[in-house]
Design an enzyme around this catalytic site. Structure first.
Site, short mmCIF file in Angstrom:
data_model
loop_
_atom_site.label_atom_id
_atom_site.label_comp_id
_atom_site.label_asym_id
_atom_site.label_seq_id
_atom_site.Cartn_x
_atom_site.Cartn_y
_atom_site.Cartn_z
CB SER A 146 -20.35 63.56 86.46
OG SER A 146 -19.50 64.60 86.03
CG ASP A 204 -14.90 67.06 82.50
OD1 ASP A 204 -13.81 67.83 82.53
OD2 ASP A 204 -15.02 66.54 83.53
#
Length: 397
Positions: A146, A204
């Protein structure tokens, strides 16, 4: 307003060392994974904005006149760490029909795209364009899929809006943005991650933006300037798990046995710091077998610690046993309890050994890829520099 075509990619991420311990104030090392997400943005004259996500079988088109009505007066540039524009989020949720708060992968991806698109263009004129995305990363496996998507969206839409320049010169195959532009990409990618995850750590999207390796400690993210590119096998056991449940289980164990578990966390912290030191040595002096010996020992010790924390799983034990019979060393990466594991490959590891190991792991019902860690973050590409199979997929839309 017409926009220029843009081709970008961003890497996935793996945790090298420090998972779970990082929740308790210890160092974690996150590394870029050379499985990438690719995005093609194409200016059109259709009066629509379209998004194509073939990985999740999602193909949507919206009329620009409908989207214009969603732009709140508050719409404007937002900074990392600031809350999302609540009014825009409310309108978008209503528009795509997800007011109850239950978002599936398709809805989250759509919301992120529309939010960043409207936020960046809203104060001027919404352009007609098509965005197509293809990822080599499996979704929901803890590999930063994502975030790679959010980083691709942010970089392509910032470029298209003129907020940052396209770094690619005519003769370049691929190019990276300057530090200031990367910070802006990271800031917008973090907004996308907030839509998808609610309260992300920011690790991330930072890995997707900068690539290489990041040191994460108590909320502070420090990109490490140079790290060697390491070959690995990445294995997805395909065993589903709940990160929330695993994190809670580790916390319970620490509360129950503080005098036993505190030294385990301290040891994981020392593993991360030792690994960081060895990797830094490998960039400034000749790489020796001894460097790889140490990296392998650290992997083994950390895997045992993760089992002590209670986040192991029989599927991960199988992974470790199968690779050890070939003289290779593995550990889980991410939350554990199934999910994914990484196996270090030495430079001299023969390709036949790699192939038989991959086959043995596939025979266990796992997915397995040979890839590398430590590669570049988000990049702009000339279309011809992108792998042919990826280019073919993205050119269909």
């Amino acid at each position: 307003m017409t926009v220029k075509d843009v081709f970008v990619s961003a890497p996935g991420k793996a945790i090298l060392h420090g998972e779970h311990a990082v929740v308790h104030g210890k160092v974690a090392l996150a590394v870029s994974l050379n499985l990438r997400t690719y995005l093609r943005l194409k200016g059109t004259t259709t009066g629509n904005v379209c998004i194509n996500l073939p990985n999740i079988d999602t193909f949507l088109c919206y009329d620009l006149s409908e989207l214009k009505q969603l732009i709140p007066a508050s719409c404007g540039k937002r900074e990392e760490g600031k809350p999302l524009d609540a009014e825009l989020m409310r309108r978008l949720r209503e528009f795509i029909g997800v007011t109850n708060g239950n978002l599936d992968t398709c809805n989250m991806a759509t919301l992120s795209f529309l939010y960043i698109y409207i936020s960046l263009f809203g104060s001027s004129e919404l352009p007609s364009l098509t965005v197509s995305v293809w990822s080599e990363l499996p979704t929901g496996a803890g590999l930063g899929s994502s975030a790679a998507y959010s980083v691709c969206l942010a970089s392509a839409l910032l470029c298209a809006s003129g907020a940052i320049p396209a770094p690619l010169k005519e003769s370049d195959q691929s190019a990276r943005w300057c530090q200031e532009d990367l910070e802006q990409i990271n800031s917008w990618a973090f907004q996308g991650e907030m839509i998808i995850h609610g309260n992300p750590s920011g690790v991330d999207n930072a890995v997707g933006t900068w690539g290489g390796m990041l040191r994460f400690l108590a909320g502070k993210i420090i990109p490490l300037s140079r790290v060697p590119l390491l070959r690995i096998l990445l294995t997805n056991t395909k065993v589903p798990r709940s990160t929330k449940v695993l994190v809670a289980g580790v916390k319970d164990k620490i509360n129950k046995f503080p005098s036993i578990m505190t030294p385990v966390l301290d040891s994981v912290d020392a593993i991360s710091c030792t690994c960081e030191k060895v990797l830094s040595e490998m960039t400034c002096e000749p790489i020796t077998g001894e460097h790889y010996n140490i990296l392998e020992e650290l992997i083994d010790i950390n895997q045992h610690h993760l089992n002590v924390m209670g986040v192991g799983h029989p599927s991960l034990d199988t992974l470790c046993q199968v690779t050890l019979t070939k003289g290779l060393h593995s550990k889980l990466t991410g939350a554990g309890g199934g999910g994914c594991g990484i196996t270090l490959l030495r430079p001299e590891t023969d390709s036949s050994v790699v192939q038989t190991t991959v086959q043995d792991l596939k025979d266990c019902g796992f997915d397995c890829w040979e890839t590398s860690i430590g590669g570049p973050g988000v990049q702009q590409h000339s279309p011809l520099s992108v792998k042919e199979e990826v280019r073919e997929i993205l050119n269909r839309y």
